[in-house]
Design a protein around this motif. Structure first.
Motif, mmCIF file in Angstrom:
data_model
loop_
_atom_site.group_PDB
_atom_site.id
_atom_site.type_symbol
_atom_site.label_atom_id
_atom_site.label_comp_id
_atom_site.label_asym_id
_atom_site.label_seq_id
_atom_site.Cartn_x
_atom_site.Cartn_y
_atom_site.Cartn_z
ATOM 1 N N LEU A 20 0.838 -1.196 0.000
ATOM 2 C CA LEU A 20 0.000 0.000 0.000
ATOM 3 C C LEU A 20 0.874 1.248 0.000
ATOM 4 N N SER A 21 0.330 2.322 -0.533
ATOM 5 C CA SER A 21 1.080 3.579 -0.565
ATOM 6 C C SER A 21 1.194 4.140 0.851
ATOM 7 N N PRO A 22 2.351 4.729 1.183
ATOM 8 C CA PRO A 22 2.545 5.277 2.530
ATOM 9 C C PRO A 22 1.899 6.653 2.677
ATOM 10 N N THR A 23 0.575 6.650 2.606
ATOM 11 C CA THR A 23 -0.217 7.872 2.687
ATOM 12 C C THR A 23 -1.375 7.622 3.642
ATOM 13 N N PRO A 24 -2.060 8.674 4.089
ATOM 14 C CA PRO A 24 -3.262 8.450 4.906
ATOM 15 C C PRO A 24 -4.283 7.569 4.177
ATOM 16 N N ARG A 25 -4.407 7.740 2.883
ATOM 17 C CA ARG A 25 -5.342 6.908 2.114
ATOM 18 C C ARG A 25 -4.915 5.432 2.135
ATOM 19 N N GLY A 26 -3.590 5.182 2.014
ATOM 20 C CA GLY A 26 -3.087 3.810 2.083
ATOM 21 C C GLY A 26 -3.327 3.196 3.450
ATOM 22 N N ALA A 27 -3.159 3.996 4.513
ATOM 23 C CA ALA A 27 -3.401 3.502 5.869
ATOM 24 C C ALA A 27 -4.878 3.169 6.067
ATOM 25 N N ARG A 28 -5.750 4.017 5.551
ATOM 26 C CA ARG A 28 -7.193 3.753 5.655
ATOM 27 C C ARG A 28 -7.568 2.497 4.878
ATOM 28 N N LEU A 29 -6.994 2.333 3.687
ATOM 29 C CA LEU A 29 -7.266 1.150 2.879
ATOM 30 C C LEU A 29 -6.777 -0.112 3.581
ATOM 31 N N ALA A 30 -5.644 -0.030 4.274
ATOM 32 C CA ALA A 30 -5.144 -1.180 5.037
ATOM 33 C C ALA A 30 -6.180 -1.636 6.054
#
Length: 135
Positions: A20-30
């Motif tokens: 996942l991308s190391p962004t807030p969006r990636g964290a939410r998707l995780a």
């Protein structure tokens, strides 16, 4: 690249891994992917809710503190014997937390065990295990 020469390590059907991308969006998707994966495997209710918070904290840490431009973080969920293991690997292995912050204190409170494994360079993996109740 020749597809015949590539080697892929098979992931057991009961495990889940994603970059996942190391962004807030990636964290939410995780967090969202983890909850969906746990629910489709019918893990116990209390375990899913605790694990959701653990994934959210570890993924947010990877996206905030473990971020390296152009490098993803990896979420892994594994069910072994009587435990769910959550692993978040980022590419900032040199930045090991000296003292747990609020997020890792929450992980410590929710998980039965947790730790940090450095390497291979430049990575580190923060993991947490939640015991599964005997049904």
């Amino acid at each position: 690249m020749n597809p015949k020469n590539t080697t892929q390590v098979p992931v057991p059907a009961h495990d889940f891994r994603v970059l996942l991308s190391p962004t807030p969006r990636g964290a939410r998707l995780a967090r969202l992917l983890a909850v969906e994966w746990m629910r489709t495997r019918e893990l116990p209710y209390g375990t899913v809710e605790a694990a959701e918070h653990v994934v959210a904290e570890l993924a947010a840490n990877a996206a905030t503190h473990g971020r390296v431009t152009g490098r993803s973080f990896r979420l892994g969920l594994l069910v072994h014997a009587d435990a769910l293991r959550i692993e978040v690997t980022d590419t900032r292995g040199a930045d090991l937390p000296r003292q747990p912050g609020r997020g890792l204190l929450l992980v410590e409170a929710l998980a039965d065990r947790w730790g940090i494994e450095p390497g291979p360079v430049p990575r580190k993996t923060v993991w947490a295990e939640l015991d599964l109740p005997h049904l």
